[in-house]
Enzyme design. Structure first.
Site, mmCIF file in Angstrom:
data_model
loop_
_atom_site.group_PDB
_atom_site.id
_atom_site.type_symbol
_atom_site.label_atom_id
_atom_site.label_comp_id
_atom_site.label_asym_id
_atom_site.label_seq_id
_atom_site.Cartn_x
_atom_site.Cartn_y
_atom_site.Cartn_z
ATOM 1 N N CYS A 19 -49.240 -25.182 -43.380
ATOM 2 C CA CYS A 19 -48.547 -26.013 -44.367
ATOM 3 C C CYS A 19 -47.577 -25.187 -45.216
ATOM 4 O O CYS A 19 -46.612 -24.652 -44.704
ATOM 5 C CB CYS A 19 -49.558 -26.771 -45.217
ATOM 6 S SG CYS A 19 -48.830 -28.192 -46.092
ATOM 7 N N LYS A 68 -43.449 -38.470 -49.657
ATOM 8 C CA LYS A 68 -44.435 -37.517 -49.167
ATOM 9 C C LYS A 68 -44.910 -37.894 -47.764
ATOM 10 O O LYS A 68 -45.200 -39.063 -47.488
ATOM 11 C CB LYS A 68 -45.630 -37.469 -50.122
ATOM 12 C CG LYS A 68 -46.690 -36.437 -49.738
ATOM 13 C CD LYS A 68 -47.829 -36.426 -50.758
ATOM 14 C CE LYS A 68 -48.855 -35.342 -50.414
ATOM 15 N NZ LYS A 68 -49.962 -35.295 -51.394
ATOM 16 N N HIS A 112 -52.420 -30.025 -41.191
ATOM 17 C CA HIS A 112 -53.740 -29.537 -41.594
ATOM 18 C C HIS A 112 -54.784 -29.918 -40.555
ATOM 19 O O HIS A 112 -55.649 -30.771 -40.795
ATOM 20 C CB HIS A 112 -54.130 -30.119 -42.956
ATOM 21 C CG HIS A 112 -53.402 -29.527 -44.108
ATOM 22 N ND1 HIS A 112 -53.731 -28.301 -44.649
ATOM 23 C CD2 HIS A 112 -52.335 -29.986 -44.818
ATOM 24 C CE1 HIS A 112 -52.903 -28.033 -45.666
ATOM 25 N NE2 HIS A 112 -52.058 -29.030 -45.782
ATOM 26 N N GLU A 133 -57.238 -28.371 -39.856
ATOM 27 C CA GLU A 133 -58.552 -27.902 -40.325
ATOM 28 C C GLU A 133 -59.218 -28.885 -41.277
ATOM 29 O O GLU A 133 -60.399 -28.708 -41.639
ATOM 30 C CB GLU A 133 -58.408 -26.547 -41.018
ATOM 31 C CG GLU A 133 -57.926 -26.572 -42.450
ATOM 32 C CD GLU A 133 -56.433 -26.841 -42.630
ATOM 33 O OE1 GLU A 133 -55.960 -26.860 -43.783
ATOM 34 O OE2 GLU A 133 -55.739 -27.036 -41.612
ATOM 35 N N ARG A 187 -57.460 -38.331 -56.093
ATOM 36 C CA ARG A 187 -57.037 -37.385 -57.138
ATOM 37 C C ARG A 187 -55.682 -37.785 -57.716
ATOM 38 O O ARG A 187 -55.497 -37.822 -58.938
ATOM 39 C CB ARG A 187 -56.972 -35.980 -56.560
ATOM 40 C CG ARG A 187 -56.441 -34.893 -57.495
ATOM 41 C CD ARG A 187 -55.947 -33.705 -56.694
ATOM 42 N NE ARG A 187 -54.790 -34.058 -55.860
ATOM 43 C CZ ARG A 187 -54.366 -33.314 -54.839
ATOM 44 N NH1 ARG A 187 -54.998 -32.198 -54.504
ATOM 45 N NH2 ARG A 187 -53.299 -33.702 -54.155
#
EC number: 2.3.1.31
Length: 315
Positions: free
Chosen positions: A142, A163, A235, A237, A249
């Site tokens: 990233c 985004k 990502h 992972e 969040r």
């Protein structure tokens, strides 16, 4: 074979509950083999979660891997206890004269800043430079992928109107590349970023090749120096609920955020996310470890510098 971790690392107990085989350093010393040495520079704000995600993937291999965690001396984590950092993490000066089979550098929550504006940019760019002569292969994730491309080649990042957030379908540009052995024609991976790298910027450099991309999420994996560096913009992972936690969040902080795409069942945040990328993530890391660490690294790690200008074989 297991991943060898520092004694008492919290990830050990978490992964044992998932029936994942990990080994303490004390037990590993009793085995008469040379483990692969992997260094993880963890720039994520929630360190323990990132440690667990990466170790989960590293553990799914028949090879023994010895993991060291690296922190930056010019940055102090606000979301992880100081005691944890002091117990389990090394600083750059501790490893500067060492060599590693692999290096993983995580993303970081600083992508809206210019690279040079990041307080720890001088130190992190020094780690990038060091890795070229001290690590057999590096896996940048990233923000780290964008930062490393900028540091080595001057490839810029570009702010997007919206985004890129969710789990996206990808295709492979070079199926003969060993990183993709066993892959399906289409595979999924999570993304969570406000910026992107663009094809026209990457294609200026003969040393770089775009290996995989997405119609929705753009470039996913770029390889440099034939496998000495991998720049991964997503990502693979991430655990199942990581995108959910990021979504909640941002909602709680009243930040502009859309529901992550292709993630929740029926796109309903009240329902459980759908795991679409776990198999891909495991295979991606397994192939990296096998073809670009185990089959390329010298038995004597002091010889890594001799590989600096060589291109790994592709058999």
């Amino acid at each position: 074979m297991p991943v060898t971790l520092p004694d008492n690392l919290p990830a050990i107990e978490i992964l044992k509950k998932e029936n994942i085989f990990v080994m303490t350093q004390l037990r590993a010393k009793e085995q008469d083999i040379r483990p692969l040495k992997v260094l993880i520079l963890n720039l994520m704000p929630i360190k323990i979660a990132a440690e667990t995600d990466l170790v989960r993937l590293l553990s799914n291999t028949p090879l023994q891997i010895e993991v060291d965690f690296l922190k930056l001396s010019t940055h102090q984590s606000k979301n992880t206890p100081i005691e944890h950092m002091e117990t389990f993490y090394k600083e750059f000066n501790d490893v500067r004269n060492s060599n590693y089979d692999g290096l993983i550098v995580t993303g970081a929550p600083v992508e809206l800043m210019e690279f040079e504006e990041v307080t720890y940019w001088p130190e992190v760019s020094a780690v990038f430079d060091w890795a070229r002569n001290h690590v057999t292969s590096t896996f940048y994730i990233c923000w780290a992928a964008q930062a490393a491309l900028y540091n080595a080649y001057g490839v810029p990042k570009h702010l997007m109107d919206e985004k890129t957030f969710g789990v996206f379908k990808h295709t492979i540009n070079d199926r003969s590349f060993p990183l993709f052995r066993g892959f399906d024609d289409e595979f999924y991976a999570p993304h969570s970023r406000h910026t992107e790298i663009r094809r026209e910027d990457v294609e200026k450099y003969a040393d770089l090749e775009i290996l995989a991309e997405s119609d929705e999420a753009g470039i996913y994996i770029v390889v440099g120096r034939g496998g000495r560096e991998f720049y991964v913009t997503g990502h693979s992972e991430y655990a199942l609920y990581t995108l959910h936690n990021e979504y909640v969040r941002d909602l709680e902080k009243d930040l502009p955020i859309s529901i992550p795409k292709h993630y929740y069942k029926h796109d309903d945040p009240s329902l459980k996310p759908i795991s679409r990328w776990t198999g891909h993530g495991n295979l991606l890391f397994n192939n990296w470890i096998n073809y670009f660490l185990y089959q390329e690294t010298p038995f004597d790690l002091s010889q890594i510098k001799e590989l600096a200008n060589l291109t790994p074989t592709r058999e």
